[in-house]
Design a protein around this motif. Structure first.
Motif, PDB file in Angstrom:
ATOM      1  N   PHE A   1       0.820  -1.206   0.000  1.00 44.77           N
ATOM      2  CA  PHE A   1       0.000   0.000   0.000  1.00 44.77           C
ATOM      3  C   PHE A   1       0.858   1.262   0.000  1.00 44.77           C
ATOM      4  CE2 PHE A   1      -3.470  -2.674   2.103  1.00 44.77           C
ATOM      5  CZ  PHE A   1      -4.016  -3.000   0.880  1.00 44.77           C
ATOM      6  N   ALA A   2       2.001   1.233   0.679  1.00 45.04           N
ATOM      7  CA  ALA A   2       2.894   2.388   0.679  1.00 45.04           C
ATOM      8  C   ALA A   2       3.478   2.618  -0.709  1.00 45.04           C
ATOM      9  CB  ALA A   2       4.012   2.182   1.697  1.00 45.04           C
ATOM     10  N   SER A   3       3.746   1.559  -1.435  1.00 47.49           N
ATOM     11  CA  SER A   3       4.279   1.734  -2.789  1.00 47.49           C
ATOM     12  C   SER A   3       3.231   2.319  -3.723  1.00 47.49           C
ATOM     13  CB  SER A   3       4.799   0.404  -3.338  1.00 47.49           C
ATOM     14  OG  SER A   3       3.727  -0.472  -3.608  1.00 47.49           O
ATOM     15  N   TRP A   4       1.961   2.064  -3.462  1.00 50.53           N
ATOM     16  CA  TRP A   4       0.898   2.619  -4.278  1.00 50.53           C
ATOM     17  C   TRP A   4       0.532   4.038  -3.876  1.00 50.53           C
ATOM     18  CZ3 TRP A   4      -2.329  -2.419  -3.826  1.00 50.53           C
ATOM     19  CH2 TRP A   4      -1.924  -3.307  -4.818  1.00 50.53           C
ATOM     20  N   ALA A   5       0.895   4.442  -2.665  1.00 49.40           N
ATOM     21  CA  ALA A   5       0.484   5.754  -2.146  1.00 49.40           C
ATOM     22  C   ALA A   5       1.037   6.892  -3.005  1.00 49.40           C
ATOM     23  CB  ALA A   5       0.927   5.914  -0.707  1.00 49.40           C
ATOM     24  N   GLY A   6       2.248   6.758  -3.493  1.00 54.71           N
ATOM     25  CA  GLY A   6       2.843   7.832  -4.270  1.00 54.71           C
ATOM     26  C   GLY A   6       2.580   7.742  -5.756  1.00 54.71           C
ATOM     27  N   SER A   7       1.907   6.691  -6.187  1.00 58.05           N
ATOM     28  CA  SER A   7       1.690   6.522  -7.628  1.00 58.05           C
ATOM     29  C   SER A   7       0.447   7.283  -8.072  1.00 58.05           C
ATOM     30  CB  SER A   7       1.550   5.025  -7.962  1.00 58.05           C
ATOM     31  OG  SER A   7       0.312   4.554  -7.516  1.00 58.05           O
ATOM     32  N   THR A   8       0.334   7.433  -9.375  1.00 54.70           N
ATOM     33  CA  THR A   8      -0.830   8.124  -9.945  1.00 54.70           C
ATOM     34  C   THR A   8      -1.883   7.122 -10.405  1.00 54.70           C
ATOM     35  OG1 THR A   8       0.237   8.127 -12.100  1.00 54.70           O
ATOM     36  CG2 THR A   8       0.541  10.080 -10.700  1.00 54.70           C
ATOM     37  N   ALA A   9      -1.736   5.864  -9.989  1.00 57.03           N
ATOM     38  CA  ALA A   9      -2.671   4.813 -10.411  1.00 57.03           C
ATOM     39  C   ALA A   9      -4.032   5.019  -9.751  1.00 57.03           C
ATOM     40  CB  ALA A   9      -2.112   3.452 -10.030  1.00 57.03           C
ATOM     41  N   SER A  10      -4.986   4.282 -10.233  1.00 57.63           N
ATOM     42  CA  SER A  10      -6.352   4.353  -9.727  1.00 57.63           C
ATOM     43  C   SER A  10      -6.405   3.989  -8.244  1.00 57.63           C
ATOM     44  CB  SER A  10      -7.225   3.376 -10.519  1.00 57.63           C
ATOM     45  OG  SER A  10      -8.456   3.188  -9.882  1.00 57.63           O
ATOM     46  N   THR A  11      -7.357   4.576  -7.547  1.00 61.58           N
ATOM     47  CA  THR A  11      -7.516   4.260  -6.127  1.00 61.58           C
ATOM     48  C   THR A  11      -8.087   2.857  -5.931  1.00 61.58           C
ATOM     49  OG1 THR A  11      -9.703   5.288  -6.125  1.00 61.58           O
ATOM     50  CG2 THR A  11      -7.840   6.652  -5.432  1.00 61.58           C
ATOM     51  N   LEU A  12      -8.560   2.217  -6.991  1.00 59.65           N
ATOM     52  CA  LEU A  12      -9.085   0.855  -6.902  1.00 59.65           C
ATOM     53  C   LEU A  12      -8.008  -0.203  -7.129  1.00 59.65           C
ATOM     54  CD1 LEU A  12     -12.471   1.234  -8.794  1.00 59.65           C
ATOM     55  CD2 LEU A  12     -12.079   1.213  -6.329  1.00 59.65           C
ATOM     56  N   GLN A  13      -6.776   0.228  -7.355  1.00 61.33           N
ATOM     57  CA  GLN A  13      -5.695  -0.714  -7.648  1.00 61.33           C
ATOM     58  C   GLN A  13      -5.489  -1.743  -6.524  1.00 61.33           C
ATOM     59  OE1 GLN A  13      -2.022   1.186  -8.577  1.00 61.33           O
ATOM     60  NE2 GLN A  13      -1.144  -0.629  -9.507  1.00 61.33           N
ATOM     61  N   PRO A  14      -5.578  -1.411  -5.252  1.00 62.26           N
ATOM     62  CA  PRO A  14      -5.391  -2.433  -4.198  1.00 62.26           C
ATOM     63  C   PRO A  14      -6.514  -3.463  -4.135  1.00 62.26           C
ATOM     64  CG  PRO A  14      -5.054  -0.224  -3.319  1.00 62.26           C
ATOM     65  CD  PRO A  14      -5.606  -0.065  -4.688  1.00 62.26           C
ATOM     66  N   LEU A  15      -7.672  -3.162  -4.704  1.00 64.46           N
ATOM     67  CA  LEU A  15      -8.817  -4.058  -4.599  1.00 64.46           C
ATOM     68  C   LEU A  15      -8.552  -5.464  -5.129  1.00 64.46           C
ATOM     69  CD1 LEU A  15     -11.724  -4.178  -3.625  1.00 64.46           C
ATOM     70  CD2 LEU A  15     -12.428  -3.453  -5.902  1.00 64.46           C
ATOM     71  N   PRO A  16      -7.931  -5.640  -6.305  1.00 62.83           N
ATOM     72  CA  PRO A  16      -7.658  -7.018  -6.760  1.00 62.83           C
ATOM     73  C   PRO A  16      -6.712  -7.779  -5.825  1.00 62.83           C
ATOM     74  CG  PRO A  16      -7.433  -5.482  -8.586  1.00 62.83           C
ATOM     75  CD  PRO A  16      -7.609  -4.657  -7.347  1.00 62.83           C
ATOM     76  N   MET A  17      -5.707  -7.083  -5.268  1.00 65.63           N
ATOM     77  CA  MET A  17      -4.783  -7.774  -4.377  1.00 65.63           C
ATOM     78  C   MET A  17      -5.483  -8.213  -3.095  1.00 65.63           C
ATOM     79  SD  MET A  17      -1.326  -6.684  -2.384  1.00 65.63           S
ATOM     80  CE  MET A  17      -2.232  -5.973  -1.054  1.00 65.63           C
ATOM     81  N   VAL A  18      -6.226  -7.326  -2.477  1.00 69.38           N
ATOM     82  CA  VAL A  18      -6.914  -7.660  -1.234  1.00 69.38           C
ATOM     83  C   VAL A  18      -7.951  -8.755  -1.491  1.00 69.38           C
ATOM     84  CG1 VAL A  18      -8.421  -6.756   0.570  1.00 69.38           C
ATOM     85  CG2 VAL A  18      -6.479  -5.410  -0.208  1.00 69.38           C
ATOM     86  N   SER A  19      -8.661  -8.659  -2.613  1.00 70.98           N
ATOM     87  CA  SER A  19      -9.649  -9.686  -2.968  1.00 70.98           C
ATOM     88  C   SER A  19      -8.967 -11.033  -3.202  1.00 70.98           C
ATOM     89  CB  SER A  19     -10.416  -9.286  -4.216  1.00 70.98           C
ATOM     90  OG  SER A  19     -11.096  -8.085  -4.012  1.00 70.98           O
ATOM     91  N   GLY A  20      -7.827 -11.006  -3.866  1.00 68.52           N
ATOM     92  CA  GLY A  20      -7.091 -12.243  -4.111  1.00 68.52           C
ATOM     93  C   GLY A  20      -6.614 -12.904  -2.835  1.00 68.52           C
ATOM     94  N   VAL A  21      -6.128 -12.103  -1.899  1.00 71.19           N
ATOM     95  CA  VAL A  21      -5.695 -12.649  -0.606  1.00 71.19           C
ATOM     96  C   VAL A  21      -6.889 -13.247   0.136  1.00 71.19           C
ATOM     97  CG1 VAL A  21      -4.757 -12.057   1.660  1.00 71.19           C
ATOM     98  CG2 VAL A  21      -3.671 -11.174  -0.403  1.00 71.19           C
TER      99      VAL A  21
END
Length: 133
Positions: free
Chosen positions: A53-73
């Motif tokens: 999540f920290a690596s995604w915090a500084g990116s310009t990617a969509s805010t839904l990007q963590p959803l597939p990872m959390v769903s997969g886990v």
């Protein structure tokens, strides 16, 4: 040292001859809550998620990007535990005391091997590692 103690207890613990009593509905809810809080407070669970999540915090990617990872886990964990529970429920009547003792011995040996492997890594001089055979 804790892994070695657990290995010793696993191998030397007498086998249970009867199943534990079924808990009440309130006990199940209490056990679930305790397990959930324990899992959330486990550093081995928290650190990988924080790192991702920290690596995604500084990116310009969509805010839904963590959803597939959390769903997969979530789905992966659920499938693993449901499959394990299903397998145990199907095989438990076929496992007599001899097989359960063998499983305990194998589990204890694996725990002891992990403990000794870890200690060997700690005792090796810096820059050297244990080579696989």
């Amino acid at each position: 040292a804790m892994l070695l103690w657990m290995a010793w207890r696993t191998v030397t613990q007498p086998l249970a001859m009867q199943a534990a009593a079924l808990p009440s509905r309130a006990d199940l809810l209490r056990c679930f809550g305790g397990t959930f809080v324990l899992t959330l407070s486990n550093p081995a669970t928290i650190r990988p998620f924080l790192a991702v999540f920290a690596s995604w915090a500084g990116s310009t990617a969509s805010t839904l990007q963590p959803l597939p990872m959390v769903s997969g886990v979530l789905v992966g964990s659920a499938v693993w535990w449901l499959g394990l529970s299903w397998g145990v429920s199907r095989l438990r009547h076929r496992l007599d005391s001899v097989w359960r003792q063998r499983i305990n011995l194998l589990s204890g040996c694996l725990l002891a091997a992990f403990a000794l492997w870890h200690w060997a890594g700690l005792l090796m001089p810096a820059g050297k590692s244990v080579k696989a055979a």
